[in-house]
Scaffold this motif. Sequence first.
Motif, PDB file in Angstrom:
ATOM      1  N   ASP A 101      -3.326  30.649 -19.887  1.00 41.91           N
ATOM      2  CA  ASP A 101      -3.903  31.363 -18.752  1.00 41.91           C
ATOM      3  C   ASP A 101      -5.108  32.174 -19.185  1.00 41.91           C
ATOM      4  O   ASP A 101      -5.147  32.733 -20.283  1.00 41.91           O
ATOM      5  CB  ASP A 101      -2.864  32.303 -18.133  1.00 41.91           C
TER       6      ASP A 101
ATOM      7  N   LYS B 153      -8.453  37.614 -16.565  1.00 41.05           N
ATOM      8  CA  LYS B 153      -9.468  37.902 -15.555  1.00 41.05           C
ATOM      9  C   LYS B 153      -9.545  39.408 -15.329  1.00 41.05           C
ATOM     10  O   LYS B 153      -8.513  40.069 -15.178  1.00 41.05           O
ATOM     11  CB  LYS B 153      -9.130  37.198 -14.238  1.00 41.05           C
TER      12      LYS B 153
ATOM     13  N   VAL C 196     -10.041  42.207 -12.947  1.00 43.48           N
ATOM     14  CA  VAL C 196      -9.977  42.381 -11.496  1.00 43.48           C
ATOM     15  C   VAL C 196     -10.877  43.530 -11.058  1.00 43.48           C
ATOM     16  O   VAL C 196     -11.696  43.395 -10.151  1.00 43.48           O
ATOM     17  CB  VAL C 196      -8.520  42.638 -11.044  1.00 43.48           C
TER      18      VAL C 196
ATOM     19  N   THR D 191      -7.910  46.942 -14.268  1.00 45.66           N
ATOM     20  CA  THR D 191      -6.826  46.019 -13.960  1.00 45.66           C
ATOM     21  C   THR D 191      -7.212  44.628 -14.439  1.00 45.66           C
ATOM     22  O   THR D 191      -8.294  44.129 -14.124  1.00 45.66           O
ATOM     23  CB  THR D 191      -6.532  45.985 -12.451  1.00 45.66           C
TER      24      THR D 191
ATOM     25  N   ARG E  25      -5.789  40.477 -14.943  1.00 43.16           N
ATOM     26  CA  ARG E  25      -4.797  39.500 -14.506  1.00 43.16           C
ATOM     27  C   ARG E  25      -4.674  38.403 -15.547  1.00 43.16           C
ATOM     28  O   ARG E  25      -5.675  37.829 -15.992  1.00 43.16           O
ATOM     29  CB  ARG E  25      -5.165  38.886 -13.161  1.00 43.16           C
TER      30      ARG E  25
ATOM     31  N   ASP F 120       0.297  35.135 -13.585  1.00 43.80           N
ATOM     32  CA  ASP F 120       0.927  35.843 -12.464  1.00 43.80           C
ATOM     33  C   ASP F 120       1.291  37.279 -12.814  1.00 43.80           C
ATOM     34  O   ASP F 120       2.132  37.888 -12.144  1.00 43.80           O
ATOM     35  CB  ASP F 120       2.189  35.094 -12.011  1.00 43.80           C
ATOM     36  N   VAL F 121       0.667  37.823 -13.858  1.00 46.36           N
ATOM     37  CA  VAL F 121       0.947  39.200 -14.279  1.00 46.36           C
ATOM     38  C   VAL F 121      -0.331  40.024 -14.194  1.00 46.36           C
ATOM     39  O   VAL F 121      -1.401  39.585 -14.632  1.00 46.36           O
ATOM     40  CB  VAL F 121       1.496  39.240 -15.722  1.00 46.36           C
ATOM     41  N   PHE F 122      -0.213  41.199 -13.603  1.00 46.54           N
ATOM     42  CA  PHE F 122      -1.319  42.155 -13.564  1.00 46.54           C
ATOM     43  C   PHE F 122      -1.022  43.281 -14.551  1.00 46.54           C
ATOM     44  O   PHE F 122       0.094  43.819 -14.564  1.00 46.54           O
ATOM     45  CB  PHE F 122      -1.488  42.743 -12.168  1.00 46.54           C
TER      46      PHE F 122
ATOM     47  N   LYS G  72      -2.279  46.994 -15.519  1.00 47.60           N
ATOM     48  CA  LYS G  72      -3.057  48.134 -15.066  1.00 47.60           C
ATOM     49  C   LYS G  72      -3.107  49.168 -16.183  1.00 47.60           C
ATOM     50  O   LYS G  72      -2.066  49.631 -16.669  1.00 47.60           O
ATOM     51  CB  LYS G  72      -2.437  48.739 -13.808  1.00 47.60           C
TER      52      LYS G  72
ATOM     53  N   ALA H  95       2.716  46.805 -16.120  1.00 42.17           N
ATOM     54  CA  ALA H  95       2.689  45.366 -15.859  1.00 42.17           C
ATOM     55  C   ALA H  95       3.486  45.076 -14.601  1.00 42.17           C
ATOM     56  O   ALA H  95       4.662  45.462 -14.491  1.00 42.17           O
ATOM     57  CB  ALA H  95       3.270  44.597 -17.038  1.00 42.17           C
TER      58      ALA H  95
ATOM     59  N   ALA I   2       2.475  39.320  -9.747  1.00 34.31           N
ATOM     60  CA  ALA I   2       1.590  39.027  -8.623  1.00 34.31           C
ATOM     61  C   ALA I   2       2.407  38.884  -7.344  1.00 34.31           C
ATOM     62  O   ALA I   2       3.553  38.423  -7.368  1.00 34.31           O
ATOM     63  CB  ALA I   2       0.813  37.745  -8.885  1.00 34.31           C
TER      64      ALA I   2
END
Length: 248
Positions: free
Chosen positions: A2, A5, A7, A15, A17, A20-22, A24, A58, A61
């Motif tokens: 993955d 990214k 955000v 933040t 990404r 499927d995990v963000f 912060k 963490a 999404a």
Amino acid sequence: MDEVKLVVAHSERATLRVGDVFLKVDADQARLAVEVEAMALAPVPTPEVLWHKPPVLAIAAVQGTALGHLGEPSTASPAAWAAAGATVRKLHDAPLPPRTGRAGRGVDELAAELEVECEWLVTNGVLPADLVTRNRDVAEAALRPWAPVFTHGDLQVDHVFVKGDGITGIIDWSEAGQGDALFDLAILTLGHPERLGDVVAGYGADVDLDVIRAWWSMRSLLNVRWLVEHGFDPFAPGCEVDVLRSRL
């Protein structure tokens, strides 16, 4: 593998990404603690907290897509906007959280902040004096007594996620706490005045539309300097300055 990214990022927080995990990252560890606490208490869909090791949180999404974005027409259905209103009402009807949130600033504090920001906007030539004066007059309707409710405190339209006509989750709870219910409704509909009727219909209670419109002006006046200083553009089409211009 993955991609990572970015955000959003500015001097206060960032933040990222990954799949499927963000992740912060926040310079203010207390703000992350507020977010975790609020999501645990809120009786509405929120992201799953995967782990919290200050200064990083963490979360998983949320399914679906954002209800909309400031500066862009929303493609979500009227029913989805009404569902957002109903979800906000459920939050506002919940037991009060222990903290005062962003939406809970007192009248005197807000009035003082409004005076400072309006003076800065005019003195520095950021906005015309007549535009600032007109919106300041409108904004003063928000300076009135209110009963505290459980507020999100930063209920931007892109913080509410939908799938079809249903709400799948509300994100970014770092400003949550006791506050003014109409602040939440105003931030949700900021830049999308044509959706206010759908939101209020879903909310299912009598609300003072003039106060919501006052919050549109208040929020925009108070945010322009912060946006400029943190690398964002309040002059972009449909954003804060256009909201202020719409009041003329």
